[in-house]
Design a protein around this motif. Structure first.
Motif, PDB file in Angstrom:
ATOM      1  N   LEU A  48       3.074 -65.587  21.158  1.00 49.89           N
ATOM      2  CA  LEU A  48       3.529 -64.560  22.092  1.00 49.89           C
ATOM      3  C   LEU A  48       2.974 -64.756  23.497  1.00 49.89           C
ATOM      4  O   LEU A  48       3.666 -64.496  24.486  1.00 49.89           O
ATOM      5  N   ASN A  49       1.729 -65.205  23.606  1.00 54.40           N
ATOM      6  CA  ASN A  49       1.082 -65.301  24.919  1.00 54.40           C
ATOM      7  C   ASN A  49       1.023 -66.724  25.472  1.00 54.40           C
ATOM      8  O   ASN A  49       0.226 -67.019  26.356  1.00 54.40           O
ATOM      9  N   MET A  50       1.888 -67.596  24.961  1.00 54.80           N
ATOM     10  CA  MET A  50       1.843 -68.992  25.374  1.00 54.80           C
ATOM     11  C   MET A  50       2.242 -69.161  26.843  1.00 54.80           C
ATOM     12  O   MET A  50       3.163 -68.500  27.325  1.00 54.80           O
ATOM     13  N   THR A  51       1.537 -70.057  27.536  1.00 56.91           N
ATOM     14  CA  THR A  51       1.893 -70.469  28.889  1.00 56.91           C
ATOM     15  C   THR A  51       2.278 -71.942  28.852  1.00 56.91           C
ATOM     16  O   THR A  51       1.603 -72.752  28.219  1.00 56.91           O
ATOM     17  N   PHE A  52       3.368 -72.289  29.504  1.00 54.50           N
ATOM     18  CA  PHE A  52       3.854 -73.668  29.503  1.00 54.50           C
ATOM     19  C   PHE A  52       2.935 -74.573  30.313  1.00 54.50           C
ATOM     20  O   PHE A  52       2.270 -74.132  31.259  1.00 54.50           O
ATOM     21  N   PRO A  73       5.170 -70.797  33.836  1.00 52.37           N
ATOM     22  CA  PRO A  73       5.753 -69.603  33.220  1.00 52.37           C
ATOM     23  C   PRO A  73       5.253 -69.363  31.802  1.00 52.37           C
ATOM     24  O   PRO A  73       4.711 -70.256  31.147  1.00 52.37           O
ATOM     25  N   THR A  74       5.463 -68.143  31.349  1.00 49.46           N
ATOM     26  CA  THR A  74       5.091 -67.750  29.990  1.00 49.46           C
ATOM     27  C   THR A  74       6.282 -67.898  29.052  1.00 49.46           C
ATOM     28  O   THR A  74       7.422 -68.097  29.487  1.00 49.46           O
ATOM     29  N   ARG A  75       6.005 -67.755  27.765  1.00 48.43           N
ATOM     30  CA  ARG A  75       7.069 -67.771  26.749  1.00 48.43           C
ATOM     31  C   ARG A  75       8.129 -66.735  27.069  1.00 48.43           C
ATOM     32  O   ARG A  75       9.334 -67.032  27.031  1.00 48.43           O
ATOM     33  N   ASN A  76       7.726 -65.501  27.361  1.00 46.22           N
ATOM     34  CA  ASN A  76       8.695 -64.436  27.601  1.00 46.22           C
ATOM     35  C   ASN A  76       9.557 -64.711  28.832  1.00 46.22           C
ATOM     36  O   ASN A  76      10.753 -64.409  28.836  1.00 46.22           O
ATOM     37  N   LYS A 151       1.375 -66.920  15.835  1.00 47.46           N
ATOM     38  CA  LYS A 151       2.102 -66.000  16.710  1.00 47.46           C
ATOM     39  C   LYS A 151       1.168 -65.221  17.634  1.00 47.46           C
ATOM     40  O   LYS A 151       1.361 -65.183  18.830  1.00 47.46           O
ATOM     41  N   GLU A 152       0.146 -64.570  17.052  1.00 43.56           N
ATOM     42  CA  GLU A 152      -0.778 -63.774  17.856  1.00 43.56           C
ATOM     43  C   GLU A 152      -2.103 -63.610  17.126  1.00 43.56           C
ATOM     44  O   GLU A 152      -2.208 -63.864  15.918  1.00 43.56           O
ATOM     45  N   ALA A 153      -3.129 -63.151  17.853  1.00 49.80           N
ATOM     46  CA  ALA A 153      -4.493 -63.142  17.330  1.00 49.80           C
ATOM     47  C   ALA A 153      -4.867 -61.888  16.545  1.00 49.80           C
ATOM     48  O   ALA A 153      -5.753 -61.933  15.692  1.00 49.80           O
TER      49      ALA A 153
END
Length: 323
Positions: A48-52, A73-76, A151-153
């Motif tokens: 969810l919080n990934m940054t490219f 940019p981020t995933r979203n 996905k998330e922590a």
């Protein structure tokens, strides 16, 4: 089941599949994208919080501007960008439709999905590599506590977590879980954190390991996974560690069986690089093109959005000349 006729069938609605559709539309070709999951399904399944790693302009397709809050940019933000590109250009996409079989015919191809039968003059395969994880192949890997995707922590707060691997995904997961209160141990087959880890993240994970906030076993591998512990092989012998969850982010691979079934041949050097002409992106199967990360075979780091965007135009030009 009635057959549907198209000039082009594009398999995969990731960024490169979308780029191929835009090229087909510019050339007034009759096309459809078939995607077994959601739009940009691989990106959707990223953390969810990934940054490219890449900046936003290097993720742009068809010269459509990608504006993000920060240079990377981020995933979203990426999901929003590719969604807007798709909807504003009214691209022809069938989501949640799985291609089952591809057969060569005298006039092109017959494609069987779980919903329809298609006849097409050309096929573009842009299916990526994210659907099939590289397994550890150890006892206990089938336990519910083992994850090959992250996905998330939050679910791992106050838990003993083993993160397997030293790539970008492994490092991101380890740092995020640690900062959300998880007790993180990294199990790393090599002797260092991977050189390809994002340059602004690599010092962070190295410092966390050196200060002891995150434990790391280098030159080590998991031997067995048990309900409440794991056994690892280390340079100093076997060790048993308390464990609640294993996050095995050991990479992914393309669906080679799907390509083989379509008649695509591969290199015999162990890298399983598919046979294609780099000047046209056409595979050894006449009329069947490959685009994106799938072109790298097992070398999944070789092609990514930034450097494979050009595949769409190369393919579009060749198809236009040969139809």
């Amino acid at each position: 089941m009635e057959s549907i006729n198209n000039d082009i069938i594009i398999i995969g609605a990731g960024p490169i599949g979308i780029a191929c559709a835009l090229e087909c539309k510019k050339r007034n070709l009759n096309y459809v994208i078939l995607e077994k999951g959601a739009l940009t399904n691989s990106l959707f399944n990223y953390p969810l919080n990934m940054t490219f790693f890449s900046t936003s302009e290097k993720l742009e397709i068809n010269n459509i501007p990608f504006i993000s809050n920060n240079p990377k940019p981020t995933r979203n933000e990426a999901l929003e960008y590719y969604r807007r590109v798709t909807t504003s250009n009214a691209l022809n996409i069938n989501l949640y439709e799985t291609v089952i079989d591809i057969n060569k015919t005298p006039n092109g191809f017959k494609i069987q999905s779980d919903k329809s039968i298609y006849n097409a003059k050309k096929i573009i395969i842009a299916t990526g590599f994210y659907d099939i994880p590289n397994l550890l192949n150890v006892e206990g890997e089938d336990l519910a506590k083992v994850f090959h995707y992250y996905k998330e922590a939050h679910p791992f707060t106050l838990q003993d977590i083993a993160v397997v691997g030293a790539s970008n995904s492994s490092v991101d997961a380890a740092l995020e879980i640690y900062r959300k209160g998880g007790n993180v141990t990294m199990i790393i087959r090599g002797d260092a954190i991977g050189e390809r880890v994002k340059y602004w993240v690599r010092p962070d994970i190295i410092n966390r390991i050196e200060e002891g906030s995150i434990k790391a076993y280098f030159n080590s591998e998991i031997k067995e996974i048990r309900p409440s512990e794991i056994i690892i092989n280390t340079p100093n012998g076997e060790k048993t560690l308390a464990n609640d969850y294993v996050i095995a982010l050991t990479g992914y691979r393309p669906n080679f069986k799907f390509l083989e079934k379509a008649g695509v041949q591969f290199s015999a050097d162990g890298k399983s690089i598919p046979n294609y002409n780099s000047e046209t992106m056409e595979s050894n199967v006449k009329g069947l093109y490959l685009a994106g990360v799938i072109c790298g075979g097992k070398e999944t780091h070789k092609w990514f959005i930034e450097n494979s965007r050009v595949h769409a135009k190369i393919i579009g030009n060749h198809i236009e000349q040969t139809l």
